[in-house]
Design a protein around this motif. Sequence first.
Motif, PDB file in Angstrom:
ATOM      1  N   ARG A  21       0.822  -1.214   0.000  1.00 35.56           N
ATOM      2  CA  ARG A  21       0.000   0.000   0.000  1.00 35.56           C
ATOM      3  C   ARG A  21       0.857   1.265   0.000  1.00 35.56           C
ATOM      4  O   ARG A  21       0.325   2.368  -0.091  1.00 35.56           O
ATOM      5  CB  ARG A  21      -0.962  -0.003   1.185  1.00 35.56           C
ATOM      6  CG  ARG A  21      -1.955  -1.167   1.164  1.00 35.56           C
ATOM      7  CD  ARG A  21      -3.023  -1.010   2.201  1.00 35.56           C
ATOM      8  NE  ARG A  21      -3.951   0.071   1.847  1.00 35.56           N
ATOM      9  CZ  ARG A  21      -4.901   0.521   2.662  1.00 35.56           C
ATOM     10  NH1 ARG A  21      -5.025   0.006   3.877  1.00 35.56           N
ATOM     11  NH2 ARG A  21      -5.707   1.488   2.276  1.00 35.56           N
ATOM     12  N   HIS A  22       2.162   1.101   0.135  1.00 36.79           N
ATOM     13  CA  HIS A  22       3.105   2.223   0.041  1.00 36.79           C
ATOM     14  C   HIS A  22       4.056   1.930  -1.118  1.00 36.79           C
ATOM     15  O   HIS A  22       5.206   1.544  -0.906  1.00 36.79           O
ATOM     16  CB  HIS A  22       3.884   2.387   1.341  1.00 36.79           C
ATOM     17  CG  HIS A  22       3.045   2.805   2.506  1.00 36.79           C
ATOM     18  ND1 HIS A  22       2.807   4.126   2.809  1.00 36.79           N
ATOM     19  CD2 HIS A  22       2.380   2.079   3.434  1.00 36.79           C
ATOM     20  CE1 HIS A  22       2.035   4.194   3.866  1.00 36.79           C
ATOM     21  NE2 HIS A  22       1.757   2.974   4.277  1.00 36.79           N
ATOM     22  N   THR A 204       0.184  10.659  -3.628  1.00 42.93           N
ATOM     23  CA  THR A 204      -1.107  10.077  -3.990  1.00 42.93           C
ATOM     24  C   THR A 204      -1.987   9.886  -2.769  1.00 42.93           C
ATOM     25  O   THR A 204      -1.508   9.783  -1.638  1.00 42.93           O
ATOM     26  CB  THR A 204      -0.940   8.718  -4.696  1.00 42.93           C
ATOM     27  OG1 THR A 204      -0.324   7.791  -3.782  1.00 42.93           O
ATOM     28  CG2 THR A 204      -0.092   8.840  -5.943  1.00 42.93           C
ATOM     29  N   ARG A 206      -4.916   7.582  -0.639  1.00 41.44           N
ATOM     30  CA  ARG A 206      -4.908   6.174  -0.250  1.00 41.44           C
ATOM     31  C   ARG A 206      -5.349   5.264  -1.397  1.00 41.44           C
ATOM     32  O   ARG A 206      -4.941   4.107  -1.469  1.00 41.44           O
ATOM     33  CB  ARG A 206      -5.827   5.956   0.955  1.00 41.44           C
ATOM     34  CG  ARG A 206      -5.384   6.703   2.194  1.00 41.44           C
ATOM     35  CD  ARG A 206      -6.253   6.367   3.378  1.00 41.44           C
ATOM     36  NE  ARG A 206      -5.833   7.094   4.574  1.00 41.44           N
ATOM     37  CZ  ARG A 206      -6.215   6.786   5.801  1.00 41.44           C
ATOM     38  NH1 ARG A 206      -7.034   5.761   5.998  1.00 41.44           N
ATOM     39  NH2 ARG A 206      -5.788   7.490   6.835  1.00 41.44           N
ATOM     40  N   GLY A 208      -4.660   5.891  -4.476  1.00 47.47           N
ATOM     41  CA  GLY A 208      -3.716   5.988  -5.574  1.00 47.47           C
ATOM     42  C   GLY A 208      -3.928   7.156  -6.515  1.00 47.47           C
ATOM     43  O   GLY A 208      -3.245   7.266  -7.535  1.00 47.47           O
ATOM     44  N   GLY A 285      -0.790  14.004  -0.171  1.00 51.86           N
ATOM     45  CA  GLY A 285      -0.321  12.797  -0.826  1.00 51.86           C
ATOM     46  C   GLY A 285       0.887  12.151  -0.213  1.00 51.86           C
ATOM     47  O   GLY A 285       1.487  11.252  -0.820  1.00 51.86           O
ATOM     48  N   SER A 304       6.876   8.418   2.615  1.00 54.85           N
ATOM     49  CA  SER A 304       6.017   7.676   1.700  1.00 54.85           C
ATOM     50  C   SER A 304       5.177   8.633   0.864  1.00 54.85           C
ATOM     51  O   SER A 304       4.600   9.587   1.393  1.00 54.85           O
ATOM     52  CB  SER A 304       5.084   6.743   2.476  1.00 54.85           C
ATOM     53  OG  SER A 304       4.147   6.136   1.608  1.00 54.85           O
ATOM     54  N   THR A 306       2.316   8.282  -0.304  1.00 58.84           N
ATOM     55  CA  THR A 306       0.932   7.824  -0.196  1.00 58.84           C
ATOM     56  C   THR A 306       0.387   8.307   1.140  1.00 58.84           C
ATOM     57  O   THR A 306       1.094   8.278   2.142  1.00 58.84           O
ATOM     58  CB  THR A 306       0.850   6.283  -0.271  1.00 58.84           C
ATOM     59  OG1 THR A 306       1.391   5.849  -1.518  1.00 58.84           O
ATOM     60  CG2 THR A 306      -0.592   5.803  -0.160  1.00 58.84           C
TER      61      THR A 306
END
Length: 336
Positions: A21-22, A204, A206, A208, A285, A304, A306
Motif C-alpha cells: 500500500r506504500h 497520492t 490512499r 492511488g 499525498g 512515503s 501515499t
Amino acid sequence: MTDTHGDGTLAVEVRELLGDRHPVVVAATLSPDGTRLAGLSADLDADFELGSISKGITGLLYVDALDRGEITPSTTLGELLPLASAPAAAVTLESITTHRSGLPRLPASAAPLRRSVSLWTTGANPYGETLDQLIGQTRGVRLQRPKARYSNLGFELLGHAIASAAGMTYADLLHQRIAVPLGLDVFYVPATPDELRPGAVIGTSRSGRARRPWTGEAVGPAGGIRASIRAMAQLTAALLDGSAPGVTALDPVARFSGPVRIGAAWITLDRLGRLITWHNGGTGGFRTWIGLDRAAGTGVVLLSATSLSVDRHGFELLARLTGQAAAAHRCEPGER
C-alpha cells in the motif's frame, strides 16, 4: 517489479514492513554501525513533502535564533510581524514552540472546512497563501485559552517571525542555516509549483489518485519543506551527534499530552522502556516519520508518497534497529 535503490537488505525490510500500500517510499536507518538508505520506486535524491516534520525543523531554527541573540523566548509575534493591535501580536514565540500559544489550528477566515472538502474531492492544495495573506488572516484571529493545542497557524507565524528577526525570508533562512551548514543538497521550501525540482515526487491518496503539491509561502515553516532521503539522513546524523544548528530543540521542556513531553516542536515519549524523540508529517499525498533513540545513537526516517500513516512502521523499524545495535555491542570481542 519494484525499482529499488540503495541498500537492498533495507529495501526488502521496508517492503515487508509497509506492504504494497506504500508503492513509493524511501527510508534511512542510522546507528553506530553506519547509515543505510533505500528507495522503492524513487531514487535517493528524489524529494518528498515532509509535512509537519517541517515544524521540527522550524524548532531547530528557533533555538538557533535564540543562540544567536536575535530573539528571546519572550519575543512576541507583534515585534517581528505587522500584526498591529491584533490579539495574536501579544503571543510569545516560546509559547508557540510547545503549542501553548492559544492560537487555533488554522484561522477561521481561511475556511479550513471548505478547503478540506476540496482536498478530499479534487486533491486541491489547501495551503497556498502568501505571507501577506497569512498576516491578514491572523489579524482577525481570536486567541483561545492557552493549553496544549496543536497549531499549524502558530508554526507558520513562528517561522516567518524568526526569518524577520534575521532579515530574510523563511526559504533563505532554511537554506543558509540548515541546508548549507549540513550540506543538504535537496532541502528546500517551494512557494509555487513552478519552484519544484525536476526530481519532485508526486504524492497520492490512499486510493492511488495523484494529489497536487502542497506549495505556498505561508505554509513553509509548518509543513512546506521538501527533502530527499539522503538529505534527511544527513540531518538525522547531525541531530544524533549534536552538530545540527539548534539541536537542543529536541530536549523536552513541557508536558504535551499525558506522559508525552515536547521540546521546540519535537515530541518525546517512553516506548517499551526507551525514550524516543520524534515527529511525523502528513500532506494530501504524503506521510512521513522521523524518530531518534538518542541514548542508543539510532535513528529512522520514512517518507512515503501515499497518504497512509507510517508512524507505527517507523517506531517498529527504530525498535528493531536499536535492538540490533545493542546485540552487536554485546557481541563485541572482549565484552561480557
